[in-house]
Design a protein around this motif. Structure first.
Motif, mmCIF file in Angstrom:
data_model
loop_
_atom_site.group_PDB
_atom_site.id
_atom_site.type_symbol
_atom_site.label_atom_id
_atom_site.label_comp_id
_atom_site.label_asym_id
_atom_site.label_seq_id
_atom_site.Cartn_x
_atom_site.Cartn_y
_atom_site.Cartn_z
ATOM 1 N N ALA A 95 0.836 -1.202 0.000
ATOM 2 C CA ALA A 95 0.000 0.000 0.000
ATOM 3 C C ALA A 95 0.873 1.255 0.000
ATOM 4 O O ALA A 95 0.595 2.218 -0.719
ATOM 5 C CB ALA A 95 -0.935 -0.004 1.209
ATOM 6 N N ASN A 98 2.494 1.786 -3.424
ATOM 7 C CA ASN A 98 1.529 2.097 -4.484
ATOM 8 C C ASN A 98 0.629 3.280 -4.155
ATOM 9 O O ASN A 98 -0.362 3.514 -4.849
ATOM 10 C CB ASN A 98 0.681 0.858 -4.784
ATOM 11 N N ASN A 99 0.971 4.016 -3.081
ATOM 12 C CA ASN A 99 0.184 5.193 -2.679
ATOM 13 C C ASN A 99 -1.295 4.883 -2.510
ATOM 14 O O ASN A 99 -2.156 5.643 -2.943
ATOM 15 C CB ASN A 99 0.370 6.341 -3.683
ATOM 16 N N LYS A 100 -1.598 3.770 -1.856
ATOM 17 C CA LYS A 100 -2.988 3.358 -1.640
ATOM 18 C C LYS A 100 -3.356 3.488 -0.168
ATOM 19 O O LYS A 100 -2.532 3.248 0.719
ATOM 20 C CB LYS A 100 -3.203 1.901 -2.069
ATOM 21 N N GLN A 101 -4.609 3.857 0.078
ATOM 22 C CA GLN A 101 -5.107 3.884 1.445
ATOM 23 C C GLN A 101 -5.494 2.466 1.862
ATOM 24 O O GLN A 101 -5.776 1.619 1.013
ATOM 25 C CB GLN A 101 -6.319 4.807 1.556
ATOM 26 N N SER A 119 -3.762 6.320 5.403
ATOM 27 C CA SER A 119 -2.624 6.285 4.491
ATOM 28 C C SER A 119 -1.388 5.954 5.313
ATOM 29 O O SER A 119 -1.201 6.501 6.404
ATOM 30 C CB SER A 119 -2.425 7.648 3.827
#
Length: 166
Positions: A95, A98-101, A119
């Protein structure tokens, strides 16, 4: 003579052990039907909630500062022993990269819990020569935490077996 019954101290303490608070991440594909996966090796998961200060002081406040609560935020500072192959840790690292919440569940000892989206704003791997490797990170809230929900069953718990000691 063997004793099987021991006296219990009279105490009104409702203290709980920090080791009994656990962090889970939703590794499923939807929020509606989550797959809660324990982040393995947890040593600490410090939940912080705070509000910005808005200065409401004026000339008639007698020289005293007055504040109002502003925007609220929450975060969890996590430290865990790095367990090679741990699904929860791998999910958090993915996460971050990949800049995912992530959808999290913070569980209390009585299985009540808080949920929210966050985040991962820090993700560090510490590898000292004289201690175990640890994963450290900060989960910064993206919106509110849920109200405290009572009890509940972890829908899917990936079990990490203990290494065999010789």
């Amino acid at each position: 003579m063997a004793y099987t019954v021991f006296a219990e101290p009279i105490s009104t303490s409702k203290a709980t052990a920090g080791k009994d608070y656990l962090l889970y991440v939703n590794t499923g594909t939807t929020e509606a039907a989550p797959t809660w996966t324990l982040v393995g090796g947890q040593r600490s998961g410090d939940l912080s909630r705070k509000a910005d200060e808005i200065d409401a002081s004026d000339k008639t406040s007698g020289g005293w500062k007055a504040t109002l609560p502003g925007l609220r935020s929450w975060s969890i500072d996590l430290e865990s022993v790095y367990l090679a192959g741990d699904t929860g840790a791998k999910f958090l690292e993915a996460a971050f990269l990949n800049n995912k919440q992530v959808n999290i569940k913070f569980e209390y000892p009585d299985q009540s819990y808080l949920m929210g989206w966050a985040s991962l704003t820090e993700c560090s791997l510490s590898t000292p020569h004289d201690d175990v490797a640890t994963l450290k990170g900060t989960l910064s809230g993206a919106g509110p935490l849920s109200d405290l929900k009572t009890g509940g069953t972890v829908l899917s718990l990936i079990h990490i077996s203990e290494p065999t000691r010789h």
